[in-house]
Design an enzyme around this catalytic site. Structure first.
Site, PDB file in Angstrom:
ATOM      1  N   SER A 113     -35.768  66.861 -98.777  1.00 15.64           N
ATOM      2  CA  SER A 113     -37.009  67.367 -98.152  1.00 15.64           C
ATOM      3  C   SER A 113     -38.340  66.684 -99.004  1.00 15.64           C
ATOM      4  O   SER A 113     -39.209  66.682 -98.213  1.00 15.64           O
ATOM      5  CB  SER A 113     -37.347  68.951 -98.189  1.00 15.64           C
ATOM      6  OG  SER A 113     -36.100  69.366 -97.338  1.00 15.64           O
ATOM      7  N   ASP A 170     -29.021  74.728 -94.919  1.00 18.92           N
ATOM      8  CA  ASP A 170     -28.069  73.555 -94.789  1.00 18.92           C
ATOM      9  C   ASP A 170     -26.731  73.683 -95.493  1.00 18.92           C
ATOM     10  O   ASP A 170     -26.133  72.681 -95.694  1.00 18.92           O
ATOM     11  CB  ASP A 170     -29.011  72.453 -95.617  1.00 18.92           C
ATOM     12  CG  ASP A 170     -30.285  71.946 -94.562  1.00 18.92           C
ATOM     13  OD1 ASP A 170     -30.035  72.145 -93.298  1.00 18.92           O
ATOM     14  OD2 ASP A 170     -31.130  71.399 -95.130  1.00 18.92           O
ATOM     15  N   ARG A 203     -22.981  72.821 -86.245  1.00 11.72           N
ATOM     16  CA  ARG A 203     -22.033  73.015 -87.188  1.00 11.72           C
ATOM     17  C   ARG A 203     -21.084  74.196 -87.243  1.00 11.72           C
ATOM     18  O   ARG A 203     -20.319  74.552 -87.985  1.00 11.72           O
ATOM     19  CB  ARG A 203     -23.007  73.165 -88.531  1.00 11.72           C
ATOM     20  CG  ARG A 203     -23.663  71.782 -88.858  1.00 11.72           C
ATOM     21  CD  ARG A 203     -24.702  71.882 -90.210  1.00 11.72           C
ATOM     22  NE  ARG A 203     -24.684  70.501 -90.490  1.00 11.72           N
ATOM     23  CZ  ARG A 203     -26.048  70.151 -91.141  1.00 11.72           C
ATOM     24  NH1 ARG A 203     -26.645  70.971 -91.744  1.00 11.72           N
ATOM     25  NH2 ARG A 203     -26.081  68.889 -91.554  1.00 11.72           N
TER      26      ARG A 203
HETATM   27  C1  S3P Z   1     -35.966  70.485 -93.521  1.00 17.21           C
HETATM   28  C2  S3P Z   1     -36.008  71.536 -92.839  1.00 17.21           C
HETATM   29  C3  S3P Z   1     -34.523  72.374 -92.388  1.00 17.21           C
HETATM   30  C4  S3P Z   1     -33.452  71.650 -92.875  1.00 17.21           C
HETATM   31  C5  S3P Z   1     -33.483  70.216 -92.821  1.00 17.21           C
HETATM   32  C6  S3P Z   1     -34.678  69.808 -93.738  1.00 17.21           C
HETATM   33  C7  S3P Z   1     -37.099  70.012 -93.873  1.00 17.21           C
HETATM   34  O1  S3P Z   1     -34.603  72.338 -90.934  1.00 17.21           O
HETATM   35  O2  S3P Z   1     -32.296  71.881 -92.288  1.00 17.21           O
HETATM   36  O3  S3P Z   1     -32.504  69.784 -93.319  1.00 17.21           O
HETATM   37  O4  S3P Z   1     -37.135  69.052 -94.867  1.00 17.21           O
HETATM   38  O5  S3P Z   1     -38.201  70.604 -93.474  1.00 17.21           O
HETATM   39  P1  S3P Z   1     -35.297  73.228 -90.039  1.00 17.21           P
HETATM   40  O6  S3P Z   1     -36.717  73.587 -90.638  1.00 17.21           O
HETATM   41  O7  S3P Z   1     -35.323  72.733 -88.528  1.00 17.21           O
HETATM   42  O8  S3P Z   1     -34.784  74.638 -90.142  1.00 17.21           O
END
Ligand code: S3P
Length: 439
Positions: free
Chosen positions: A26, A320, A351
Site C-alpha cells: 500500500s 488481506d 477468498r
Molecule cells: C488497499 C486496501 C484494501 C486492501 C488492498 C490494499 C490499499 O482494499 O485489501 O489489498 O492499499 O488501499 P479495500 O480498501 O478495498 O478494502
C-alpha cells in the site's frame, strides 16, 4: 506471462531465524503517486519490487514522470507537481492491482487529459462502481463495462470537479484514497466518512508531503488548496507479507522467529490481535516511528491455538490476512467463526469460496457462509489445491504444509509475484519444505 508456476510443499517443518520481508505494498503505491505529484525530488527506500507496485510505477512513467530505479528497493522520483502529469500514449495496464486502478481513477478524473485503465482477468472482474459512482457525483466522467468493471475510460475534467461529502457504504481504504486524490483537484471541500477505520497510509503520506488533510473522527477532508513538497520515504516491511510467517510460526511446533522492521500502523494490525485472541505468542519489540508510520520487530514462537469468534471490528484491520488466518483456524482447537467479511468475495479471487474449497480438499471442515466462514480445527491432510491466480491463497496453502500430514500441491502460483516475489526463497530459508515447478 504464459509460464505456470506450481508450488509443492512437503509436510512438516518449523520456522526459525530472522527475516525482513519486503516493503509494504500500500505504501509503495502511494509513494509513487505522491512522489510524482510533488514539487522536487523524492527518495524512496524499501519500495516493494513486485508486479503490483511496479504497475503503478510504469503508469507514472507513461505519464511523463522520470523515476530512477528501483535498485535494491531504492527509487528517485523527479516530481512533476500536481499539474505536471502528461497524457499517456497508450492505455495504462495495471495488471492484477486493484489499488492502482481504484486510486488512479480518482487522481485521473481531474486531469487535463483522457486515460484508459485496463487490467488482467481478475482485475477486469472486480467491482469499480464503488469508485466511479462517487466520482460521478463529483462531476467525473468515467465509462465502465455494463457490469461496472474495467476497462475504465476516463475523460479528464480539469477544473470541473466539485467536492462532495461522501459517507462510504463499505469500509474501503481504496475508495477513501480514490476520493481524496480526486479531492486534490476539486472545487470546495471533499470529505469522506468511513463506517469503520481502514488503512490511513494516504492521509499520513499526504501529511508527510505537507499537503493539508483534516481528520475529525471518522471523517477526512481535503481541498485543492495545497501542493506536495518532495519528501524522503522509508517504506517498512509489509505486515500482510509478514502475516504468512506469523501464522506459520504460530502453528508449527518448535518455531521461533523474528520478523524485523514491520509496519504496525494500527489500521493494519488486526492479524496480530486475532492471532493473540487465538492464543498466539507474538511480542511486539523495539517500537519506533519511521517517516510517520509505526514500525516494530515481531517475535513469534509456537503456541497452541484455540478457535474464536473473530470480532467484526477487526475485519477491516486484517482484510488481506484472512486466507492465512483460515489456515490458523484449521490448526486451532475448536471452532473459529468469521462474520462481516463479505468483502473477501471481491478480492483478487473470492477468498471465502476458494479457501473453503482448498481446505475441504485437505480434509478440513470449512463451511463458507455469505459473509465469512466456520472452521473446525483438526488434522490437515494433503492434496491438490488451486489458488485461482490469487497470490495470498497460494502463500496461505504453502503455510498449511507446515501442519499437513501429506504433500500439498498448489496450482496457479504465478501471481505470488504481484506482492511477494521472494516468498518461495524466504519460506524455504525459514523452514517451509517448498519446491517450485515452472511449466
Ligand atoms: C488497499 C486496501 C484494501 C486492501 C488492498 C490494499 C490499499 O482494499 O485489501 O489489498 O492499499 O488501499 P479495500 O480498501 O478495498 O478494502
Amino acid at each position: 506471462m504464459s509460464k505456470s508456476i506450481t508450488f509443492q510443499v512437503q509436510p512438516g517443518g518449523k520456522l526459525q531465524g530472522e527475516a525482513r520481508v519486503p516493503g509494504d505494498k500500500s505504501m509503495s503505491h502511494r509513494s509513487i503517486m505522491l512522489g510524482s505529484l510533488a514539487e522536487g525530488v523524492t527518495h524512496v527506500k524499501g519500495f516493494l519490487e513486485a508486479e503490483d507496485a511496479l504497475a503503478t510505477l510504469q503508469a507514472f512513467r507513461d505519464m511523463g514522470v522520470e523515476i530512477e530505479g528501483p535498485v535494491n528497493g531504492e527509487l528517485t522520483i523527479h516530481g512533476v507537481g500536481k499539474h505536471g502529469l502528461k497524457e499517456p500514449k497508450n492505455e495504462l495496464y495495471l495488471g492484477n492491482s486493484g489499488t492502482s486502478m481504484r486510486l488512479l481513477s480518482g487522481l485521473l478524473a481531474g486531469q487535463a487529459f483522457n486515460t484508459v485503465l485496463t487490467g488482467d482477468k481478475s482485475l477486469s472482474g472486480r467491482p469499480m462502481k464503488r469508485v466511479t459512482e462517487p466520482l460521478a457525483a463529483m462531476g467525473a466522467e468515467i465509462e465502465t463495462t455494463e457490469k461496472g468493471t474495467a476497462p475504465l475510460r476516463i475523460i479528464g475534467k480539469a477544473g470541473q470537479l466539485q467536492g462532495i461529502d461522501y459517507v462510504m457504504p463499505i469500509a474501503s481504504a481504496q475508495v477513501k484514497s480514490c476520493l481524496l486524490l480526486a479531492g486534490m483537484y476539486a472545487q470546495g471541500e471533499t470529505s469522506v466518512t468511513e463506517p469503520a477505520p481502514t488503512r490511513d497510509h494516504t492521509e499520513r503520506m499526504l501529511a508527510g508531503f505537507n499537503y493539508p488533510v483534516k481528520k475529525e473522527g471518522s471523517k477526512v477532508t481535503i481541498t485543492a488548496d495545497g501542493s506536495l513538497t518532495a519528501a524522503d520515504i522509508d517504506v517498512p516491511s509489509d505486515i500482510s507479507s509478514a502475516a504468512f510467517f506469523l501464522v506459520g510460526a504460530s502453528i508449527a511446533p518448535g518455531s521461533d522467529l523474528l520478523l524485523k522492521h514491520v509496519g504496525i500502523n494500527p489500521t493494519r494490525t488486526g492479524v496480530i490481535d486475532i492471532l493473540k485472541l487465538m492464543g498466539a505468542n507474538i511480542e511486539v519489540l523495539n517500537e519506533r516511528t519511521v517517516g510517520g508510520e509505526p514500525v516494530a520487530d515481531l517475535y513469534v514462537v509456537y503456541s497452541p491455538l484455540k478457535g474464536i469468534d473473530i470480532p467484526e471490528h477487526l475485519v477491516p484491520l486484517a482484510i488481506d490476512e484472512f486466507p492465512v488466518l483460515f489456515v490458523a483456524a484449521a490448526c486451532a482447537e475448536g471452532q473459529t467463526r468469521l462474520t462481516g467479511a463479505e468483502e473477501l468475495r471481491v478480492k483478487e479471487s473470492d477468498r471465502i469460496q476458494v479457501m473453503a474449497d482448498g481446505l475441504q480438499i485437505l480434509g478440513v471442515d470449512a463451511q463458507p457462509t455469505a459473509d465469512g466462514m466456520v472452521i473446525q480445527g483438526g488434522p490437515i491432510g494433503g492434496g491438490e489445491v488451486i489458488s485461482h491466480g490469487d497470490h495470498r491463497i497460494a502463500m496461505s496453502f504453502s503455510i498449511a504444509g507446515l501442519r499437513a500430514s501429506a504433500p500439498i500441491t498448489i496450482h496457479d502460483c504465478e501471481n505470488v509475484n504481484t506482492s511477494f516475489p521472494e516468498f518461495r526463497d524466504l519460506a524455504k530459508r525459514l523452514g517451509v519444505n517448498l519446491t517450485c515447478r515452472e511449466d
